[in-house]
Design a protein around this motif. Structure first.
Motif: not given
Lengths: 436, 436
Positions: A95-110
């Motif tokens: 929302q604040r216009g930042k790009h995101v890098v994540t290693a969180n498979k549970a977060l993305l799968a759900v």
């Protein structure tokens, strides 16, 4: 140009690896990216521990929202894990216009659909190479390297803990419980290993690969998930005698009217390269209509291997963050609006071959009765192995390998076999794939 | 948006595969790229043959320059091969502001520096995923997927013809000449197989990977190149007894004061995944300081596997051709101006272990004399295998595996050994790598 400003949410194993590799290879990375990449803020509840890792190089925060709300930060790296706080942080960063890098498979799968939609609306990138198979650049291969192909299936050893356990069970002939304890002692399995050994972690990763391979939304709730807790050493031995290895695979396959998405122990021919992936290593086979089968192998977890993927994403974002969003690779490989709503098939409609082990009374007519039931259900047999019973023994093991069949049909046949008085124990059923 | 306009220079095996895959998967590719990709012109001296492939879908030209000079063409795909006409065509396409996709490893290994400089000056992309390892997205992995790493070494089976021959020699115990004829009959080797069996093709590919891995210019003329024509079945057997396989590897390695760049038959431990890559398949192992060893496996040649890589490049160019050049991945992974002029080391300075086979007189003191020479040159021994000589036989085979040493030192030791009257035939020397 001044370095791009990165904030790390969570600085534990992967976070400290990311910090260290960025520091050690800063010159090499700048030569590639054309711009420095600098971690300027990190968060961790135990701020003293965080301070020991970063020294004076970055500000340390107990509250990760301070990083997400810091206007100087260009990219937020989410390494907190879980699906509640991580979701809030990622959505607020977007929302604040930042790009995101994540290693969180549970977060993305759900919550992937919600997160990718929010990112599209804000024109920011959510990158997640580290979420699947650690340091192996499998997301990039699937999304970009194989973009010419109609992907037919993906099958991977995508959980190092269970592959370590299965490798040990096979090489030492030990049972699951014994090896699990050894894995915990060696640090290959966590104190609470449920997510790994029950197949949930692999299912998160398979779900993400499925979406990217076929251009469908992430649908973790539709995945069929079986772990390795029920697997017995005797079946690993019989499989070996028949020329197969047993691996926990995450599989997703395109079918005419839907998609298969499943995690379960699987017999694969011992001659396949992926059957020879041992210990905590990961490997993914992707089959495309033009390229055929390709395989990607490496470390699927650990501090620096996972950091390798996180930083590759940081380099990509550094290159592309000022570009028109249409020039970027879409989050799920296919352009938004081009995702298809193909259903995930229930397990009863999945097609595989089977390994069956029956403990049967050692008397005439038993094999005929059992193979008769398979024939009635139109299931054809690939191989049969009957253990020679010892002197005076009244029962024996009967191993059957079938050809491909619909699982629902096999379940019906199994129910009939199980009811036979000559079948003396619960039938063991393990799916089998040729992967060619 | 109208489809991006592509012209194919050369429509033989790879060209017709590219045409067919783009046609068959056009919908899937458009869903990924966000824009159609259309081959509108092709060239081939035999225009009738070209016409039979493309029908009414594209114009057919005998003269490839007509495509290069056509202002309607956005991307030129060079599939002519060779380094003369192809160079002229590619340079003219670049001068006219067209992006170029090529599968031509010889062209890039020899004229890469000139071509990439011209492309930079014109702000166009030269993409070449298909030039190395066919359908395996190894260029993308090296250049983008592993961008966090200081790459330590790359070692690959990057020529399918020679790997097919070596696999057959091992599994059937046959000699090189016999298997080469079989390979030619089956279409795995060309009528003139020189470039493959002498290691030149592999050296072209290793040269390109070396440049990308280490941020140095392409330096094919510095590569040390040995093929498999002198390899004997007996050495494959002895290697196997000692737990090794022999593969033709392209190897490039970072050393303190330079870079190793070499192609030669190599013993590798049979337990390594890459040692189990059989037939015409390719595989590349990349070792990075953060990620450790990763492996990429697939078909390294053939119509549709190579087309898969060509089209992946077309998708990348379609996405990025309107972007600011600074947002693109640099041709050689590192930003122009950031290439280092690190020298390629002469073979005498390369460090490897060695397999030696000596035919020696079967009498007392021979082993002591030979191991004494190695000790004098400070070369330590890993394993020794002496064949039991038959009754009455006066000579035997002595196999020695050494630890790592500088090649120059080994050459000096070998010259001394060869001069011994008890050494009865030319000594066979094969390099050995652990690849761990």
């Amino acid at each position: 140009m001044n370095p791009i400003q990165v904030g790390l949410l969570g600085i534990g194993t992967v976070g400290s690896g990311t910090f260290e590799v960025l520091r050690r290879n800063q010159e090499e990375i700048r030569r590639r990216a054309g711009r420095g990449i600098q971690i300027v803020a990190v968060s961790r509840r135990d701020t003293a521990a965080a301070q020991r890792i970063v020294g004076d190089a970055a500000t340390v925060h107990a509250d990760p929202f301070e990083i997400v709300r810091n206007p100087a930060i260009d990219i937020v790296v989410e390494l907190i894990g879980g699906t509640t706080l991580a979701r809030e942080l990622v959505l607020e960063a977007i929302q604040r216009g930042k790009h995101v890098v994540t290693a969180n498979k549970a977060l993305l799968a759900v919550h992937g659909s919600e997160i990718f939609a929010a990112a599209r609306a804000q024109g920011v990138i959510v990158a997640f190479e580290a979420a699947v198979a650690g340091g192996i650049p499998i997301i990039k291969a699937l999304r970009e390297g194989l973009s010419a192909n109609r992907i037919e299936w993906v099958a991977g050893i995508i959980n190092g803990t269970t592959n370590f356990i299965l490798s040990e069970m096979r090489s030492k002939g030990l049972d699951f419980g014994v090896v699990l304890q050894e894995a915990q002692r060696l640090g290959y399995a966590e104190a609470d290993p449920t997510f790994d050994i029950e197949g949930v972690d692999a299912a998160h990763k398979a779900t993400i690969m499925s979406a990217i391979a076929f251009g469908v939304p992430v649908q973790f709730d539709k995945a069929h998930v079986e772990g390795i807790t029920a697997l017995q050493a005797v079946d690993i031995r019989y499989a070996e005698q028949l020329g197969y290895r047993i691996k926990l695979l995450g599989i997703t396959k395109r079918r005419g009217h839907g998609i298969e998405l499943r995690v379960h122990p699987t017999l694969i021919p011992a001659t396949r390269l992926i059957a020879n992936v041992e210990g905590a290593m990961n490997a993914v086979v992707v089959h495309g209509d033009a390229v055929g089968s390709t395989l990607y192998y490496g470390k699927g977890a650990g501090s620096e291997p996972t950091a390798s993927a996180v930083i590759a994403d940081l380099v990509d974002v550094t290159r592309l963050h000022t570009a028109d969003p249409e020039q970027r690779v879409p989050h799920l490989a296919f352009q938004p609006g081009e995702l298809h709503d193909t259903p995930v098939l229930p397990i009863s409609e999945v097609v595989t071959a089977f390994y069956l082990r029956l403990v049967v009374a050692d008397k005439a007519g038993v094999l005929a009765r059992i193979t008769g039931i398979l024939a009635e259900h139109d299931i054809s047999i690939d191989a049969v192995l009957q253990r020679e019973s010892a002197e005076g023994e009244k029962q024996t093991d009967l191993i059957i390998l079938t050809h491909n069949t619909v699982e629902g049909r096999m379940s019906a046949a199994l129910a009939q076999m199980q009811a036979l008085p000559t079948v003396l124990a619960p039938i063991v059923k393990i799916r089998k794939e040729e992967l060619n």
